[in-house]
Motif scaffolding. Structure first.
Motif, mmCIF file in Angstrom:
data_model
loop_
_atom_site.group_PDB
_atom_site.id
_atom_site.type_symbol
_atom_site.label_atom_id
_atom_site.label_comp_id
_atom_site.label_asym_id
_atom_site.label_seq_id
_atom_site.Cartn_x
_atom_site.Cartn_y
_atom_site.Cartn_z
ATOM 1 N N THR A 86 -2.660 4.065 14.091
ATOM 2 C CA THR A 86 -3.668 3.031 14.262
ATOM 3 C C THR A 86 -3.281 2.173 15.446
ATOM 4 O O THR A 86 -2.192 2.306 15.989
ATOM 5 N N GLU A 87 -4.153 1.267 15.832
ATOM 6 C CA GLU A 87 -3.840 0.391 16.966
ATOM 7 C C GLU A 87 -2.625 -0.478 16.669
ATOM 8 O O GLU A 87 -1.875 -0.799 17.555
ATOM 9 N N GLN A 88 -2.439 -0.871 15.439
ATOM 10 C CA GLN A 88 -1.317 -1.726 15.068
ATOM 11 C C GLN A 88 -0.022 -0.942 14.884
ATOM 12 O O GLN A 88 1.033 -1.510 14.789
ATOM 13 N N GLY A 89 -0.120 0.340 14.800
ATOM 14 C CA GLY A 89 1.076 1.146 14.581
ATOM 15 C C GLY A 89 0.788 2.318 13.672
ATOM 16 O O GLY A 89 -0.323 2.827 13.638
ATOM 17 N N PHE A 90 1.776 2.726 12.933
ATOM 18 C CA PHE A 90 1.647 3.871 12.037
ATOM 19 C C PHE A 90 1.433 3.367 10.618
ATOM 20 O O PHE A 90 2.010 2.355 10.214
ATOM 21 N N ARG A 91 0.645 4.092 9.866
ATOM 22 C CA ARG A 91 0.346 3.673 8.492
ATOM 23 C C ARG A 91 1.534 3.848 7.556
ATOM 24 O O ARG A 91 1.746 3.047 6.662
ATOM 25 N N THR A 92 2.288 4.942 7.757
ATOM 26 C CA THR A 92 3.416 5.229 6.877
ATOM 27 C C THR A 92 4.598 5.743 7.699
ATOM 28 O O THR A 92 4.435 6.151 8.854
ATOM 29 N N PHE A 93 5.763 5.746 7.079
ATOM 30 C CA PHE A 93 6.936 6.305 7.738
ATOM 31 C C PHE A 93 6.746 7.804 7.983
ATOM 32 O O PHE A 93 7.159 8.320 9.013
ATOM 33 N N ALA A 94 6.100 8.493 7.051
ATOM 34 C CA ALA A 94 5.845 9.931 7.226
ATOM 35 C C ALA A 94 4.979 10.187 8.457
ATOM 36 O O ALA A 94 5.126 11.214 9.121
ATOM 37 N N ASP A 95 4.095 9.275 8.788
ATOM 38 C CA ASP A 95 3.298 9.385 10.007
ATOM 39 C C ASP A 95 4.143 9.090 11.245
ATOM 40 O O ASP A 95 3.952 9.685 12.299
ATOM 41 N N PHE A 96 5.061 8.148 11.114
ATOM 42 C CA PHE A 96 5.882 7.717 12.245
ATOM 43 C C PHE A 96 6.964 8.721 12.626
ATOM 44 O O PHE A 96 7.236 8.928 13.810
#
Length: 122
Positions: free
Chosen positions: A22-32
């Motif tokens: 997302t614009e603010q960052g990643f929703r979850t650690f698994a996404d990151f």
């Protein structure tokens, strides 16, 4: 758990996860984490991260055993010193720490474990 075995895997996983950002960052650690691995595709950079994290773990154990709180100052110097030199001199990118500090710290330890158990090339 995400299993990454080659640089190609890292790139492919990061590409497929790009839509979860997302614009603010990643929703979850698994996404990151796939993004983080892509930012650490250089073998020397990963090795420097591994060394820095190993020193940090050693320092934390030493502090816990000895109670020498003066060693706390060495934690960020050891961890970030090795990691950032890997980014600046070998990976040639900006460390994820600047934009995603908590996920990046968590990912350092996960990547350390993944390298230790052979999920990621050493």
């Amino acid at each position: 758990m995400i299993e990454i075995t080659t640089t190609t895997d890292i790139t492919e996983r990061a590409s497929t996860m790009a839509n979860s950002k997302t614009e603010q960052g990643f929703r979850t650690f698994a996404d990151f984490y796939p993004y983080y691995l892509q930012e650490h595709s250089n073998l020397t950079c990963r090795r420097l991260h591994f060394i820095g994290t190993a020193i940090v773990i050693t320092l934390m154990v030493t502090i816990a055993v000895t109670g020498n709180l003066k060693l706390l100052i060495a934690l960020p110097l050891a961890g970030y010193g090795f990691a950032w030199s890997g980014h600046f001199f070998f990976e040639k990118n900006r460390p994820a720490t600047f934009k995603y500090p908590l996920y990046s710290l968590w990912a350092d330890f996960v990547m350390f474990k993944d390298i230790l158990v052979g999920k990621i090339e050493r």
